[in-house]
Design a protein around this motif. Structure first.
Motif, short mmCIF file in Angstrom:
data_model
loop_
_atom_site.label_atom_id
_atom_site.label_comp_id
_atom_site.label_asym_id
_atom_site.label_seq_id
_atom_site.Cartn_x
_atom_site.Cartn_y
_atom_site.Cartn_z
N VAL A 79 0.86 -1.18 0.00
CA VAL A 79 0.00 0.00 0.00
C VAL A 79 0.90 1.23 0.00
N ALA A 80 0.60 2.18 -0.88
CA ALA A 80 1.36 3.44 -0.95
C ALA A 80 0.53 4.53 -0.28
N GLY A 81 1.20 5.36 0.49
CA GLY A 81 0.51 6.47 1.16
C GLY A 81 -0.23 6.03 2.41
N THR A 82 -0.83 7.00 3.07
CA THR A 82 -1.61 6.75 4.28
C THR A 82 -2.87 5.97 3.91
N PHE A 83 -3.22 4.99 4.75
CA PHE A 83 -4.47 4.26 4.54
C PHE A 83 -5.19 4.08 5.86
N LEU A 84 -6.44 3.67 5.77
CA LEU A 84 -7.27 3.44 6.95
C LEU A 84 -7.69 1.98 7.01
N ALA A 85 -7.73 1.44 8.21
CA ALA A 85 -8.37 0.15 8.45
C ALA A 85 -9.73 0.49 9.05
N VAL A 86 -10.78 0.08 8.36
CA VAL A 86 -12.14 0.41 8.78
C VAL A 86 -12.96 -0.86 8.93
#
Length: 146
Positions: A79-86
């Motif tokens: 994964v590139a960049g900021t991500f969220l676990a939702v």
């Protein structure tokens, strides 16, 4: 059923940082803002959990963040960049339960750094002393670090 709560409790996973629980508005604009662009979602887990990421992150050259691995531990994507676990509700994204927040904080706890070796990509954990924090980013480096 009415939507009582307009915010979601999710995990924000930024490159070079430990995951942090945040509250985010439950709308497209807030999700786009959190990942810095158009969103994509992936459902790589058996738990009711999705990863919301910048759909163009790799094309935009965002920093590589975390490796996604299959059940046997083999990497299949980054994964590139900021991500969220939702969390996943019946029809939409939902808050993560405290148990899932803890589980995915542990899964994504250690930031990773990526080095290209020929055609291979080497993934290394970032030592805790090198993990950036919110305050460390704003502060200029000490004289001995320059």
């Amino acid at each position: 059923m009415e939507q009582e709560k307009n915010t979601l409790s999710v995990l924000q996973i930024a490159p070079g940082q430990h995951p942090k629980p945040i509250e985010i508005d439950n709308d497209l604009k807030a999700l786009q803002q959190a990942v810095g662009g158009s969103i994509g979602a992936s459902y790589p887990f058996e738990d009711p959990v999705a990863i919301v990421y910048n759909d163009d992150g790799k094309l935009m050259g965002l920093p590589l963040n975390r490796t996604l691995r299959d059940e046997s531990g083999e990497a299949y994507d980054v994964v590139a960049g900021t991500f969220l676990a939702v969390g996943l509700g019946e029809e939409d994204f939902a808050s993560l339960s405290p148990e899932l927040t803890q589980k995915y904080e542990e899964l994504f706890h250690q930031p990773e750094t990526f080095m290209r070796l020929g055609r291979q990509m080497l993934v290394l954990p970032v030592p805790d002393e090198n993990v950036r924090t919110e305050t460390a980013k704003a502060k200029p480096p000490a004289a001995h670090e320059r």
